[in-house]
Design a protein around this motif. Sequence first.
Motif, PDB file in Angstrom:
ATOM      1  N   MET A   1       0.888  -1.199  -0.168  1.00  0.00           N
ATOM      2  CA  MET A   1      -0.041   0.034   0.161  1.00  0.00           C
ATOM      3  C   MET A   1       0.726   1.215   0.102  1.00  0.00           C
ATOM      4  O   MET A   1       0.557   2.252  -0.679  1.00  0.00           O
ATOM      5  CB  MET A   1      -0.824   0.062   1.070  1.00  0.00           C
ATOM      6  N   GLU A   2       1.933   1.319   0.891  1.00  0.00           N
ATOM      7  CA  GLU A   2       2.911   2.566   0.669  1.00  0.00           C
ATOM      8  C   GLU A   2       3.583   2.451  -0.688  1.00  0.00           C
ATOM      9  O   GLU A   2       3.492   3.872  -1.080  1.00  0.00           O
ATOM     10  CB  GLU A   2       4.119   2.232   1.739  1.00  0.00           C
ATOM     11  N   ASP A   3       3.861   1.294  -1.388  1.00  0.00           N
ATOM     12  CA  ASP A   3       4.210   1.497  -2.660  1.00  0.00           C
ATOM     13  C   ASP A   3       3.047   2.086  -3.618  1.00  0.00           C
ATOM     14  O   ASP A   3       3.403   3.038  -4.725  1.00  0.00           O
ATOM     15  CB  ASP A   3       4.679   0.129  -3.369  1.00  0.00           C
ATOM     16  N   CYS A   4       1.813   1.962  -3.555  1.00  0.00           N
ATOM     17  CA  CYS A   4       0.536   2.420  -4.169  1.00  0.00           C
ATOM     18  C   CYS A   4       0.690   3.878  -3.963  1.00  0.00           C
ATOM     19  O   CYS A   4       0.960   4.588  -5.005  1.00  0.00           O
ATOM     20  CB  CYS A   4      -0.331   1.730  -3.644  1.00  0.00           C
ATOM     21  N   LEU A   5       0.798   4.333  -2.943  1.00  0.00           N
ATOM     22  CA  LEU A   5       0.976   5.799  -2.501  1.00  0.00           C
ATOM     23  C   LEU A   5       2.016   6.534  -3.206  1.00  0.00           C
ATOM     24  O   LEU A   5       1.877   7.820  -3.350  1.00  0.00           O
ATOM     25  CB  LEU A   5       0.902   6.055  -0.920  1.00  0.00           C
ATOM     26  N   LYS A   6       3.001   5.777  -3.273  1.00  0.00           N
ATOM     27  CA  LYS A   6       3.993   6.502  -4.032  1.00  0.00           C
ATOM     28  C   LYS A   6       4.026   6.848  -5.476  1.00  0.00           C
ATOM     29  O   LYS A   6       4.483   8.085  -5.899  1.00  0.00           O
ATOM     30  CB  LYS A   6       5.513   5.502  -4.145  1.00  0.00           C
ATOM     31  N   GLY A   7       2.949   6.055  -6.023  1.00  0.00           N
ATOM     32  CA  GLY A   7       2.561   6.502  -7.433  1.00  0.00           C
ATOM     33  C   GLY A   7       3.656   6.323  -8.518  1.00  0.00           C
ATOM     34  O   GLY A   7       3.541   6.911  -9.574  1.00  0.00           O
ATOM     35  N   ALA A   8       4.807   5.441  -8.112  1.00  0.00           N
ATOM     36  CA  ALA A   8       5.748   5.305  -9.182  1.00  0.00           C
ATOM     37  C   ALA A   8       5.411   4.534 -10.514  1.00  0.00           C
ATOM     38  O   ALA A   8       5.807   4.812 -11.525  1.00  0.00           O
ATOM     39  CB  ALA A   8       7.015   4.537  -8.573  1.00  0.00           C
TER      40      ALA A   8
END
Length: 151
Positions: A36-43
Amino acid sequence: MFEIQKLRENSGLLNRAARWFHDKWGIDEAAYRESMEDCLKGASPVPQWYAALENGAIIGGLGVIENDFHNRKDLAPNVCAVYTEEAYRGKGIAGALLETVCRDMASLGVNTLYLLTDHNSFYERYGWEFFCMAQGDGEESPARLYRKITE
């Protein structure tokens, strides 16, 4: 009435959502939180996470990850962790989540999604097509892998 939230547009859901998915599927809460943190990074478009809420409570959800722990690594990305609370089943929540994820992923440039499941007719109702059998990690028998063109 329920609403569907995209985690990337509501970062305040992260901890609650990670806990909720952990409670439903038994996978380590930290693994959900990391995704979910990776999702928030939006890379990149993957991973993504979605929650159906009613009066602020999570009543359903799903995610999109690269591979949903099966041997067909070439078939990606995968819709995963589809779940609706038992008291809310039969009310269109899963269908709305599936429609939302397909529309959203298309807008992010992802034109094909896959989904591994033991269900054998549920997803057809929402336009998914059986694609092949795939072996889930640690599973004794293969499961059905579905495909959906999002565009």
